[in-house]
Motif scaffolding. Structure first.
Motif, mmCIF file in Angstrom:
data_model
loop_
_atom_site.group_PDB
_atom_site.id
_atom_site.type_symbol
_atom_site.label_atom_id
_atom_site.label_comp_id
_atom_site.label_asym_id
_atom_site.label_seq_id
_atom_site.Cartn_x
_atom_site.Cartn_y
_atom_site.Cartn_z
ATOM 1 N N TRP A 256 -2.051 0.191 -15.215
ATOM 2 C CA TRP A 256 -0.849 0.382 -14.403
ATOM 3 C C TRP A 256 -1.039 1.521 -13.406
ATOM 4 C CZ3 TRP A 256 2.930 -2.699 -13.259
ATOM 5 C CH2 TRP A 256 3.280 -3.728 -14.129
ATOM 6 N N THR A 257 -1.736 2.564 -13.811
ATOM 7 C CA THR A 257 -1.987 3.690 -12.896
ATOM 8 C C THR A 257 -2.803 3.198 -11.709
ATOM 9 O OG1 THR A 257 -1.944 5.226 -14.740
ATOM 10 C CG2 THR A 257 -2.963 5.999 -12.710
ATOM 11 N N GLU A 258 -3.801 2.402 -11.977
ATOM 12 C CA GLU A 258 -4.638 1.831 -10.899
ATOM 13 C C GLU A 258 -3.763 0.978 -9.968
ATOM 14 O OE1 GLU A 258 -8.216 -1.475 -10.399
ATOM 15 O OE2 GLU A 258 -7.873 -0.575 -12.383
ATOM 16 N N PHE A 259 -2.927 0.144 -10.556
ATOM 17 C CA PHE A 259 -2.045 -0.705 -9.749
ATOM 18 C C PHE A 259 -1.147 0.181 -8.870
ATOM 19 C CE2 PHE A 259 2.033 -2.702 -8.968
ATOM 20 C CZ PHE A 259 1.684 -3.950 -8.501
ATOM 21 N N TYR A 260 -0.554 1.206 -9.486
ATOM 22 C CA TYR A 260 0.370 2.079 -8.761
ATOM 23 C C TYR A 260 -0.344 2.743 -7.588
ATOM 24 C CZ TYR A 260 4.003 5.544 -7.908
ATOM 25 O OH TYR A 260 4.976 6.309 -7.323
ATOM 26 N N GLU A 261 -1.516 3.289 -7.841
ATOM 27 C CA GLU A 261 -2.254 3.975 -6.774
ATOM 28 C C GLU A 261 -2.691 3.014 -5.676
ATOM 29 O OE1 GLU A 261 -5.379 6.022 -8.855
ATOM 30 O OE2 GLU A 261 -3.996 7.543 -9.639
ATOM 31 N N LYS A 262 -2.993 1.788 -6.057
ATOM 32 C CA LYS A 262 -3.475 0.796 -5.091
ATOM 33 C C LYS A 262 -2.337 0.270 -4.210
ATOM 34 C CE LYS A 262 -6.088 -3.511 -4.848
ATOM 35 N NZ LYS A 262 -6.906 -4.481 -5.572
ATOM 36 N N TYR A 263 -1.165 -0.004 -4.796
ATOM 37 C CA TYR A 263 -0.087 -0.678 -4.058
ATOM 38 C C TYR A 263 1.013 0.254 -3.540
ATOM 39 C CZ TYR A 263 -2.042 -5.164 -5.387
ATOM 40 O OH TYR A 263 -2.867 -6.254 -5.521
ATOM 41 N N THR A 264 1.084 1.474 -4.056
ATOM 42 C CA THR A 264 2.152 2.384 -3.647
ATOM 43 C C THR A 264 2.174 2.647 -2.140
ATOM 44 O OG1 THR A 264 2.353 3.451 -5.782
ATOM 45 C CG2 THR A 264 3.066 4.723 -3.911
ATOM 46 N N PRO A 265 1.045 2.922 -1.501
ATOM 47 C CA PRO A 265 1.122 3.201 -0.057
ATOM 48 C C PRO A 265 1.774 2.060 0.748
ATOM 49 C CG PRO A 265 -1.005 3.881 -0.915
ATOM 50 C CD PRO A 265 -0.322 3.115 -2.014
ATOM 51 N N SER A 266 1.420 0.821 0.446
ATOM 52 C CA SER A 266 2.001 -0.291 1.204
ATOM 53 C C SER A 266 3.474 -0.495 0.841
ATOM 54 C CB SER A 266 1.207 -1.581 0.997
ATOM 55 O OG SER A 266 1.124 -1.895 -0.372
ATOM 56 N N MET A 267 3.830 -0.308 -0.438
ATOM 57 C CA MET A 267 5.243 -0.439 -0.829
ATOM 58 C C MET A 267 6.073 0.669 -0.179
ATOM 59 S SD MET A 267 5.230 -1.666 -4.857
ATOM 60 C CE MET A 267 4.332 -0.272 -5.508
ATOM 61 N N ARG A 268 5.544 1.886 -0.188
ATOM 62 C CA ARG A 268 6.247 3.019 0.425
ATOM 63 C C ARG A 268 6.434 2.785 1.921
ATOM 64 N NH1 ARG A 268 7.095 7.846 -1.411
ATOM 65 N NH2 ARG A 268 5.527 7.698 -3.038
ATOM 66 N N ALA A 269 5.396 2.323 2.583
ATOM 67 C CA ALA A 269 5.478 2.063 4.030
ATOM 68 C C ALA A 269 6.513 0.971 4.317
ATOM 69 C CB ALA A 269 4.109 1.664 4.573
ATOM 70 N N PHE A 270 6.556 -0.039 3.463
ATOM 71 C CA PHE A 270 7.523 -1.123 3.627
ATOM 72 C C PHE A 270 8.952 -0.583 3.541
ATOM 73 C CE2 PHE A 270 10.248 -4.431 1.803
ATOM 74 C CZ PHE A 270 10.052 -5.484 2.691
ATOM 75 N N VAL A 271 9.223 0.225 2.509
ATOM 76 C CA VAL A 271 10.568 0.790 2.334
ATOM 77 C C VAL A 271 10.918 1.687 3.516
ATOM 78 C CG1 VAL A 271 12.005 2.306 0.916
ATOM 79 C CG2 VAL A 271 10.510 0.633 -0.185
ATOM 80 N N MET A 272 9.996 2.537 3.920
ATOM 81 C CA MET A 272 10.277 3.474 5.012
ATOM 82 C C MET A 272 10.524 2.761 6.337
ATOM 83 S SD MET A 272 7.671 6.516 3.864
ATOM 84 C CE MET A 272 7.868 7.491 5.332
ATOM 85 N N SER A 273 9.832 1.647 6.557
ATOM 86 C CA SER A 273 10.014 0.942 7.835
ATOM 87 C C SER A 273 11.259 0.059 7.832
ATOM 88 C CB SER A 273 8.783 0.104 8.172
ATOM 89 O OG SER A 273 8.653 -0.965 7.256
ATOM 90 N N ARG A 274 11.561 -0.574 6.705
ATOM 91 C CA ARG A 274 12.698 -1.505 6.659
ATOM 92 C C ARG A 274 14.005 -0.862 6.178
ATOM 93 N NH1 ARG A 274 10.715 -6.967 5.876
ATOM 94 N NH2 ARG A 274 8.941 -7.126 7.281
ATOM 95 N N PHE A 275 13.885 0.188 5.370
ATOM 96 C CA PHE A 275 15.071 0.813 4.765
ATOM 97 C C PHE A 275 14.974 2.332 4.894
ATOM 98 C CE2 PHE A 275 14.086 -3.136 2.550
ATOM 99 C CZ PHE A 275 15.285 -3.832 2.667
ATOM 100 N N PRO A 276 15.017 2.846 6.113
ATOM 101 C CA PRO A 276 14.793 4.281 6.312
ATOM 102 C C PRO A 276 15.844 5.189 5.655
ATOM 103 C CG PRO A 276 15.510 3.238 8.359
ATOM 104 C CD PRO A 276 15.271 2.143 7.367
#
Length: 196
Positions: A24-44
């Motif tokens: 899960w840590t690997e998954f979190y580190e791998k996908y967090t940047p794209s999920m964070r960018a998605f939230v910041m761009s669509r739901f500022p």
């Protein structure tokens, strides 16, 4: 928005073993940047960390027993970003609900304060009227007979004709006494309200 990393079939298979998976840590580190960018761009207006936390909790449940077959279910990245989007929408709905509840609560408080103010105003006016009546009825410049006529007709609401007969005066005299002392009473109440 950052690109979603290429889906790792072995990573998803490990995560399907349940929330205890070490990957899960690997998954979190791998996908967090794209999920964070998605939230910041669509739901500022939202805190990305809050949305990511809810997303990870949802993923821990829905990935248990998950079998990745892109030919059947589409790309995992679309599935993942769909969950992120739904969690962001849930947060916006929660905020809207809380705002609505706050507004209703504020309105209820305003209504209660207004009602309390009105009750205080009514109580104050009643008290002022009682004081004014007391002052009027103890005013030595008004004859005792005039005060008694006023008390019977205005305060005790007796029939003006009966009051006139009792005091040996005309109905017109009773009406004049009542009007004159009601006007005087109104002046006393006004003065008391201005002083209060």
């Amino acid at each position: 928005m950052r690109d979603v990393p290429e889906t790792s079939v072995s990573l998803l298979k490990s995560l399907s073993q349940g929330a205890e998976s070490r990957r899960w840590t690997e998954f979190y580190e791998k996908y967090t940047p794209s999920m964070r960018a998605f939230v910041m761009s669509r739901f500022p207006s939202l805190d990305p960390d809050d949305v990511l936390q809810e997303t990870m909790l949802a993923l821990a449940k829905c990935l248990a027993g998950y079998v990745y077959r892109p030919e059947d279910k589409g790309h995992f990245s679309s599935y993942l970003m769909g969950i992120v989007k739904h969690k962001a929408m849930d947060e916006l709905s929660r905020r809207a609900h809380e705002s609505s509840v706050r507004q209703k609560l504020a309105q209820n408080v305003d209504d209660a304060v207004r009602e309390q103010d009105e009750q205080m105003d009514v109580s104050f006016r009643k008290a002022a009227l009682e004081v004014a009546i007391s002052q009027l009825m103890s005013d030595d410049s008004i004859s005792p007979r005039t005060r008694e006529v006023f008390r019977h007709v205005a305060l005790m609401h007796e029939d003006p004709v009966a009051v006139a007969d009792r005091f040996g005066i005309t109905r017109n005299n009773v009406d004049q006494i009542k009007k004159r002392l009601v006007d005087r009473l109104g002046q006393i109440v006004s003065r008391l309200c201005l002083e209060g």
